[in-house]
Design an enzyme around this catalytic site. Structure first.
Site, short mmCIF file in Angstrom:
data_model
loop_
_atom_site.label_atom_id
_atom_site.label_comp_id
_atom_site.label_asym_id
_atom_site.label_seq_id
_atom_site.Cartn_x
_atom_site.Cartn_y
_atom_site.Cartn_z
N CYS A 12 51.58 31.26 21.45
CA CYS A 12 52.86 31.51 20.44
C CYS A 12 53.40 32.82 19.43
CB CYS A 12 52.94 30.14 19.76
SG CYS A 12 52.20 30.13 17.77
N CYS A 93 54.07 31.36 9.96
CA CYS A 93 55.14 31.47 10.76
C CYS A 93 56.13 30.98 10.00
CB CYS A 93 54.34 30.17 11.83
SG CYS A 93 55.86 29.85 13.59
N GLU A 123 47.02 23.61 7.57
CA GLU A 123 48.65 23.89 7.61
C GLU A 123 48.78 22.65 6.52
OE1 GLU A 123 50.60 23.68 11.12
OE2 GLU A 123 52.44 22.52 10.14
N CYS A 188 56.78 22.05 15.91
CA CYS A 188 57.19 23.24 16.46
C CYS A 188 57.89 23.40 18.05
CB CYS A 188 57.27 25.26 15.78
SG CYS A 188 55.39 24.73 17.00
N ASN A 218 46.00 21.90 18.58
CA ASN A 218 46.80 21.62 19.61
C ASN A 218 46.76 22.35 20.60
OD1 ASN A 218 47.72 24.97 20.94
ND2 ASN A 218 47.59 25.44 18.39
N SER A 260 46.70 29.73 20.87
CA SER A 260 46.31 30.96 19.85
C SER A 260 45.29 31.32 20.45
CB SER A 260 45.90 30.95 19.19
OG SER A 260 44.88 29.22 18.90
S1 SF4 Z 1 52.15 26.49 16.75
FE1 SF4 Z 1 51.67 27.48 14.67
S2 SF4 Z 1 52.67 29.79 14.37
FE2 SF4 Z 1 52.78 28.74 16.35
S3 SF4 Z 1 55.00 28.54 16.56
FE3 SF4 Z 1 54.47 26.88 15.74
S4 SF4 Z 1 54.59 26.86 13.88
FE4 SF4 Z 1 54.52 28.38 14.54
#
Ligand code: SF4
Length: 284
Positions: A12, A93, A123, A188, A218, A260
């Protein structure tokens, strides 16, 4: 064998920007990153090769520059770091900042904060460390443990599946019908896109390969989501993790990746699938 990519997958913008900031800073001055900049060993190894140090605790920092990761940190932790005379480089972020601000606003308006997420995730610690009182829930059992409050302010870890978040918010509303429950959706957009694309992909595939770090929240959520729609889901980190037996009866194989995971890793795995395990018809 046909290979399909999820419509949205991989790194991302938040992680890309954090890595770019680490690399740019380390080119000028020695840099220590506090915690894992990303939960992806391949990315971390590349950064270490550039001289960037990683420490899990502030005590181990030996450089004057210290970076807060994309996952963010509490004001308290950042003040303590500055008080030690260290120069703080913030890679938080912007969408994590949005979550911090949303929770602060709920608290200022008199709501008891409830975060839907993993209590020990960096986080979530960053969001909760500045709060005098809060709850963190991730399951129905945890909601059952909540104490009644007149006003609940609910927000979520940015990488939680939105369906789970909505389900738990509904549960809180049902459990406390007398309370006011205000929900701010802080999941997000990149997470939502990857989750929805993963469902569409898994519904069309015999096998799904999810690429990402072993400790990436994630990525593990993508695995769990795909497993609800496909009988064979494998979480791998590199092409070396692929096993021929997985594809023996597969006509369609899907690829997705956590936020990531580098593009190069996805491409390498795709190429390995094409050249070593099948003569696929390649489709995007
Ligand atoms: S996964 Fe985390 S770093 Fe990536 S856009 Fe979403 S909040 Fe931002």
């Amino acid at each position: 064998m046909k290979i399909l990519r999820a419509e949205h997958l991989g790194m991302c913008f938040g992680v890309r920007d954090a890595i770019a900031l680490a690399v740019a800073t380390a080119q000028r001055e020695p840099l220590t990153v506090l915690g894992d900049l990303v939960h992806n060993e391949t990315v971390l190894a590349g950064l270490r090769a550039r001289g960037i140090r990683f420490e899990q605790k502030p005590d181990g920092i030996r450089t004057s520059n210290v970076m807060v990761t994309a996952h963010g940190a509490s004001e308290r932790a950042m003040s303590q770091t500055r008080a030690r005379g260290l120069n703080l480089v913030e890679a938080t972020c912007p969408l994590v900042h949005v979550a911090h601000r949303a929770v602060a606003k709920l608290v200022a308006e008199g709501f008891h904060p409830v975060i839907i997420g993993q209590r020990d995730h960096v986080e979530v610690r960053g969001v909760t460390e500045d709060l005098a009182e809060f709850d963190v829930v991730l399951t129905e059992a945890a909601v059952a443990q909540l104490r009644e409050r007149p006003r609940f302010g609910v927000a979520a870890q940015t990488t939680q599946p939105i369906e789970r978040v909505r389900g738990l918010v509904q549960l809180i509303r049902e459990r406390f019908p007398q309370s006011e429950v205000s929900f701010v959706d802080t999941v997000c957009q990149p997470t939502k896109q990857r989750q929805h694309a993963a469902i569409e992909l898994a519904q069309r595939c015999d096998v799904v390969i999810v690429i990402g770090g072993a400790h990436s929240n994630n990525t593990r959520e993508l695995v769990a989501t795909c497993a609800q729609h496909c009988g064979q889901v494998h979480h791998i980190q590199t092409a070396a993790d692929l096993r021929e037996a997985w594809f023996a009866h597969a006509e369609t194989v899907g690829l997705t990746a956590g936020t990531s995971t580098q593009d190069e890793v996805i491409v390498e795995i795709e190429q390995t699938l094409k050249t070593k395990f099948a003569q696929p018809v390649f489709t995007t």
